[in-house]
Design an enzyme around this catalytic site. Structure first.
Site, mmCIF file in Angstrom:
data_model
loop_
_atom_site.group_PDB
_atom_site.id
_atom_site.type_symbol
_atom_site.label_atom_id
_atom_site.label_comp_id
_atom_site.label_asym_id
_atom_site.label_seq_id
_atom_site.Cartn_x
_atom_site.Cartn_y
_atom_site.Cartn_z
ATOM 1 N N ASP A 105 0.827 -1.332 -0.016
ATOM 2 C CA ASP A 105 0.022 -0.018 0.008
ATOM 3 C C ASP A 105 0.769 1.279 -0.023
ATOM 4 O O ASP A 105 1.892 1.332 0.733
ATOM 5 C CB ASP A 105 -0.872 0.098 1.255
ATOM 6 N N GLU A 204 -14.110 -2.057 -1.496
ATOM 7 C CA GLU A 204 -14.229 -2.176 -0.052
ATOM 8 C C GLU A 204 -15.329 -1.566 0.545
ATOM 9 O O GLU A 204 -15.850 -0.395 0.229
ATOM 10 C CB GLU A 204 -13.089 -1.850 0.581
HETATM 11 O O1 KIV Z 1 -4.782 -1.719 4.187
HETATM 12 C C1 KIV Z 1 -5.273 -2.896 4.025
HETATM 13 O O2 KIV Z 1 -5.195 -3.742 4.659
HETATM 14 C C2 KIV Z 1 -6.196 -2.852 2.803
HETATM 15 C C3 KIV Z 1 -7.210 -4.004 2.731
HETATM 16 C C4 KIV Z 1 -8.152 -4.101 3.773
HETATM 17 C C5 KIV Z 1 -7.717 -4.281 1.429
HETATM 18 O O3 KIV Z 1 -6.324 -1.751 2.004
#
Ligand code: KIV
Length: 289
Positions: A105, A204
Site C-alpha cells: 500500500d 471495499e
Molecule cells: O490496508 C489494508 O489492509 C487494505 C485491505 C483491507 C484491502 O487496504
C-alpha cells in the site's frame, strides 16, 4: 506437496522444491477472461516475514496493507502510517514469500500531491521492498496518477468504495453506496481506475449490487472486501480472520480464535513459571555426563 528446510540463521523456512516463479501481474489479470473469473483470486494481508511464510502457499497475492497502522502499531487510523513503515514491512513480506505476488500500500500523503510524487514514492517502495505492485486509494481523481505509474512500469491496484485513508471526509468506516448518487460515483470511480490501467481493483465496504455491477463491467479482476462473493477474488485483514481482535467489521468471518488461544498459552506459561514447573530438564542445558 512441498517440504520445508529451515535456515537456522534466519528462521526462514525454504520450501522444497522452491516454487519456480512468483505469480505475475499478467497472470492475475489473465484470471478474468471474457468478464468472468473461474478461479477466484485469494488475497490476504501480511506485515511480517513469518506470517508471509505461512500464508504464501495458499495465496495468489499478499497485500502489505497500511492497515498495519492499526494492527501492528496500534494507531487510530491509517493516516499516520509512513513510507518507512511500509518499506520495512514490505521487504519482510517479500523475504518471507516465494509464490504470491506481493503488493504494498502507498501510505497517505505519499501519492496524492501529483503523479510525479506518486512515481517517486512507488519507485522507492519497489526498490526497497522488491514488491511487484503498489496499491493506492481513490477513484476518478486518482486515474491520471494510475495512468502515469502504469505507463512507467509500475503495476497499480486501485481501491474504491470505502477508502480508509479518507475516513475524515467519509465520517467513519461504514459501508458506502447506500444512496443512488454515491452508488453511481463508486461505479464511475472503478471504471476510471480500470481505464487508467489498474491491473486489479479492491472494492471495499460497498453494497452488494454495486460490487456486482463493478465486477461485471470493468476489465480487471475486482477483489472484494465487504463486497460480494461474486467478485473475482477476496481479501481480508489476516489478523481479523484469525480472530485476533475482539471487534471486527460485520463482513469479516473468523476462521480461528487465535486471541483466546494465545491468551490461554500465556496463562499456562505464567502459571508454570510461577510454580517453577517450567523449565523442566527437557528445556535445560546440563554438562554431558
Ligand atoms: O490496508 C489494508 O489492509 C487494505 C485491505 C483491507 C484491502 O487496504
Amino acid at each position: 506437496m512441498s517440504t520445508f528446510t529451515i535456515d537456522t540463521g534466519t528462521s526462514r523456512a525454504t520450501p522444497s522444491p522452491v516454487p519456480g516463479k512468483r505469480m505475475t501481474v499478467p497472470a492475475i489479470r489473465q484470471r478474468k477472461q471474457d468478464g468472468a473469473t473461474e478461479h477466484p483470486i485469494v488475497m490476504l494481508t501480511a506485515y511480517t516475514m513469518r506470517m508471509a511464510q505461512l500464508l504464501d502457499p495458499h495465496c495468489d497475492m499478499l497485500l502489505v496493507g497500511d492497515s498495519l497502522g492499526q494492527v501492528i502499531y496500534g494507531l487510530p487510523s491509517t493516516i499516520p502510517v509512513t513510507m518507512e513503515m511500509m518499506c520495512a514491512h514490505g521487504a519482510a513480506v517479500v523475504r518471507g514469500s516465494w509464490h504470491a505476488l506481493v503488493a504494498v500500500d502507498m501510505p497517505f500523503g505519499s501519492y496524492e500531491g501529483s503523479p510525479e510524487q506518486a512515481f517517486a514514492s512507488a519507485a522507492r517502495i519497489m526498490q526497497e521492498t522488491g514488491c511487484a505492485a503498489v496499491k493506492l486509494e481513490g477513484g476518478e481523481a486518482m486515474a491520471p496518477t494510475i495512468r502515469f505509474l502504469t505507463e512507467r512500469g509500475i503495476p497499480v491496484i486501485g481501491h474504491v468504495g470505502l477508502t480508509p485513508q479518507a475516513v475524515n471526509l467519509l465520517g467513519g468506516y461504514g459501508p458506502r453506496g447506500r444512496d443512488q448518487s454515491e452508488a453511481t460515483k463508486i461505479v464511475a470511480d472503478a471504471s476510471a481506475v480500470a481505464r487508467a490501467g489498474a491491473f486489479c481493483i479492491v472494492a471495499e465496504g460497498v453494497m452488494e449490487d454495486i460490487a456486482l455491477k463493478i465486477a461485471k463491467t470493468v476489465e480487471p479482476p475486482v477483489i472484494g472486501i465487504g463486497a460480494s462473493a461474486e467478485c473475482d477474488g477476496q481479501v481480508l485483514v489476516t489478523e481479523d480472520m484469525l480472530g485476533m481482535f475482539e471487534r471486527t467489521p460485520r463482513f469479516v468471518k473468523r476462521f480461528d480464535d487465535l486471541a483466546s488461544r494465545i491468551g490461554e498459552a500465556a496463562k499456562t506459561y505464567a502459571e508454570e513459571v510461577r510454580s517453577r514447573t517450567f523449565p523442566t530438564p527437557d528445556q535445560t542445558y546440563r554438562p554431558k555426563s
